[in-house]
Scaffold this motif. Structure first.
Motif, PDB file in Angstrom:
ATOM      1  N   UNK A  91       0.836  -1.208   0.000  1.00 38.43           N
ATOM      2  CA  UNK A  91       0.000   0.000   0.000  1.00 38.43           C
ATOM      3  C   UNK A  91       0.869   1.255   0.000  1.00 38.43           C
ATOM      4  N   UNK A  92       2.035   1.199   0.639  1.00 38.06           N
ATOM      5  CA  UNK A  92       2.926   2.366   0.656  1.00 38.06           C
ATOM      6  C   UNK A  92       3.401   2.727  -0.744  1.00 38.06           C
ATOM      7  N   UNK A  93       3.397   1.730  -1.647  1.00 32.15           N
ATOM      8  CA  UNK A  93       3.750   1.980  -3.049  1.00 32.15           C
ATOM      9  C   UNK A  93       2.512   2.314  -3.893  1.00 32.15           C
ATOM     10  N   UNK A  94       1.418   2.595  -3.224  1.00 31.70           N
ATOM     11  CA  UNK A  94       0.150   2.954  -3.894  1.00 31.70           C
ATOM     12  C   UNK A  94      -0.384   1.821  -4.769  1.00 31.70           C
ATOM     13  N   UNK A  95      -0.070   0.576  -4.390  1.00 32.04           N
ATOM     14  CA  UNK A  95      -0.459  -0.559  -5.220  1.00 32.04           C
ATOM     15  C   UNK A  95      -1.929  -0.935  -5.099  1.00 32.04           C
ATOM     16  N   UNK A  97      -4.764   1.350  -4.767  1.00 34.38           N
ATOM     17  CA  UNK A  97      -5.669   2.243  -5.496  1.00 34.38           C
ATOM     18  C   UNK A  97      -4.974   3.015  -6.615  1.00 34.38           C
ATOM     19  N   UNK A  98      -3.663   2.885  -6.734  1.00 32.66           N
ATOM     20  CA  UNK A  98      -2.947   3.590  -7.785  1.00 32.66           C
ATOM     21  C   UNK A  98      -2.443   4.943  -7.336  1.00 32.66           C
ATOM     22  N   UNK A  99      -1.544   5.503  -8.102  1.00 36.93           N
ATOM     23  CA  UNK A  99      -0.926   6.782  -7.751  1.00 36.93           C
ATOM     24  C   UNK A  99      -1.908   7.949  -7.863  1.00 36.93           C
ATOM     25  N   UNK A 100      -2.921   7.815  -8.697  1.00 35.20           N
ATOM     26  CA  UNK A 100      -3.879   8.918  -8.854  1.00 35.20           C
ATOM     27  C   UNK A 100      -4.792   9.051  -7.641  1.00 35.20           C
ATOM     28  N   UNK A 101      -4.819   8.038  -6.792  1.00 37.21           N
ATOM     29  CA  UNK A 101      -5.606   8.084  -5.563  1.00 37.21           C
ATOM     30  C   UNK A 101      -4.688   7.816  -4.371  1.00 37.21           C
ATOM     31  N   UNK A 102      -3.617   8.610  -4.292  1.00 35.28           N
ATOM     32  CA  UNK A 102      -2.583   8.368  -3.283  1.00 35.28           C
ATOM     33  C   UNK A 102      -3.154   8.408  -1.866  1.00 35.28           C
ATOM     34  N   UNK A 103      -4.050   9.361  -1.594  1.00 36.62           N
ATOM     35  CA  UNK A 103      -4.594   9.478  -0.236  1.00 36.62           C
ATOM     36  C   UNK A 103      -5.486   8.289   0.113  1.00 36.62           C
ATOM     37  N   UNK A 104      -6.146   7.717  -0.865  1.00 37.67           N
ATOM     38  CA  UNK A 104      -6.929   6.513  -0.589  1.00 37.67           C
ATOM     39  C   UNK A 104      -6.009   5.410  -0.051  1.00 37.67           C
ATOM     40  N   UNK A 105      -4.805   5.311  -0.626  1.00 32.19           N
ATOM     41  CA  UNK A 105      -3.836   4.337  -0.132  1.00 32.19           C
ATOM     42  C   UNK A 105      -3.399   4.653   1.296  1.00 32.19           C
TER      43      UNK A 105
END
Length: 323
Positions: A91-95, A97-105
């Motif tokens: 999750x720390x790598x945004x895996x 929700x993806x980089x476009x939803x960084x805060x969701x991660x």
């Protein structure tokens, strides 16, 4: 010990990060690897099930004898909680929700953190990005043991104690090597975690709380999965900085054993790292690798030429941008 290691056994290098060079070569030869750089939505459901599983376990252990609380903390809870820390790594790598939803991660990482018992997710993200950008850099990469660790934990018995206490060293080492101002997300992470711990204690009792904390402490210490801490970057062979593990415990650890592949492509989720190795096999199959984390732990403790000093350190050149 005639072969006792010392601070000079840190291998100092002045080269750039090796993973960046290999990444450029591989992408030039196999551009299709870029298609693997996408979120793994399965993480959302896997992590949610893991959290729910531990909640059920908290309930089941609340009336057990203490010996069984500790037994199940090591036999079962330790596997779940260590696996959860590696889910948080994903999750720390945004895996998720993806980089476009960084805060969701970030929010999801706080949720995943709950059964671990101690606030961890947000701070780990900040320091782990430094580990990737400045691998082995003195004073920046807090994965590198302190001089005290290398000096003191140099005998077989002391190295065994160091392995057992690894979670404490990982927790407190950043405060000595690279302290950072506390962020508002770390405060939220801490408040959420303490609130969760209080709720567990209030509704289920002290045994459930001890089970949760013991599962994390035991699972991150002398435990088969903990072999990855040492296997990843400790130099069992001089000049080799990163090692991959291709054994069955990858099934419990989101393929963190594919560590050369991960450092080459940190934005590829663990699920896809075996495909990286398959596509670019000639780059990975000839590298030193492991098939047993238990053997890594045994060799680390018993080999008097290996210690916390057995790491490659580099002097960072140019401007440093920290998380």
């Amino acid at each position: 010990m005639g072969n006792r290691v010392s601070r000079e056994d840190f291998e100092w290098v002045y080269t750039d990060q090796p993973h960046a060079d290999r990444r450029r070569e591989i992408l030039a030869k196999y551009p299709e690897i870029k298609s693997l750089m996408k979120p793994d939505s399965n993480l959302i459901w896997i992590i949610t099930v893991m959290v729910l599983t531990q909640l059920v376990a908290f309930y089941l252990v609340k009336d057990l004898d203490w010996k069984w609380v500790i037994f199940w903390a090591y036999a079962f809870g330790s596997c779940i909680n260590h696996s959860m820390t590696l889910a948080i790594h994903e999750v720390s790598h945004n895996s998720a929700f993806g980089h476009c939803k960084a805060m969701w991660n970030r929010w999801f990482g706080i949720f995943a953190n709950l059964p671990v018992g101690v606030p961890y997710s947000i701070s780990f993200k900040r320091y782990h990005m430094d580990h990737h950008r400045y691998l082995g850099s003195d004073g920046i990469d807090v994965d590198i043991p302190t001089d005290f660790e290398g000096w003191f934990f140099c005998t077989t018995f002391r190295k065994l104690i160091w392995v057992i206490l690894q979670p404490l060293f990982y927790a407190f080492r950043p405060l000595f090597i690279n302290p950072k101002p506390i962020s508002y997300l770390e405060i939220i992470n801490t408040i959420a975690q303490i609130s969760f711990d209080i709720i567990i204690y209030y509704f289920l009792g002290i045994k459930s709380l001890v089970y949760m904390l013991a599962a994390s402490l035991l699972g991150l210490g002398l435990h088969p999965i903990s072999g990855h801490f040492i296997a990843e970057h400790y130099m069992f062979l001089k000049g080799h900085e990163t090692y991959s593990y291709y054994g069955p415990l990858n099934l419990l650890t989101f393929n963190v054993g594919y560590h050369n592949e991960h450092h080459d492509f940190p934005n590829i989720p663990g699920k896809n790292l075996p495909l990286v190795r398959k596509i670019a096999a000639e780059y990975y199959d000839s590298l030193p690798q492991y098939t047993s984390w238990i053997k890594v732990l045994y060799d680390f403790v018993m080999d008097d030429t290996i210690s916390p000093y057995s790491r490659m350190k580099r002097h960072q050149k140019g401007q440093v941008e920290l998380e």
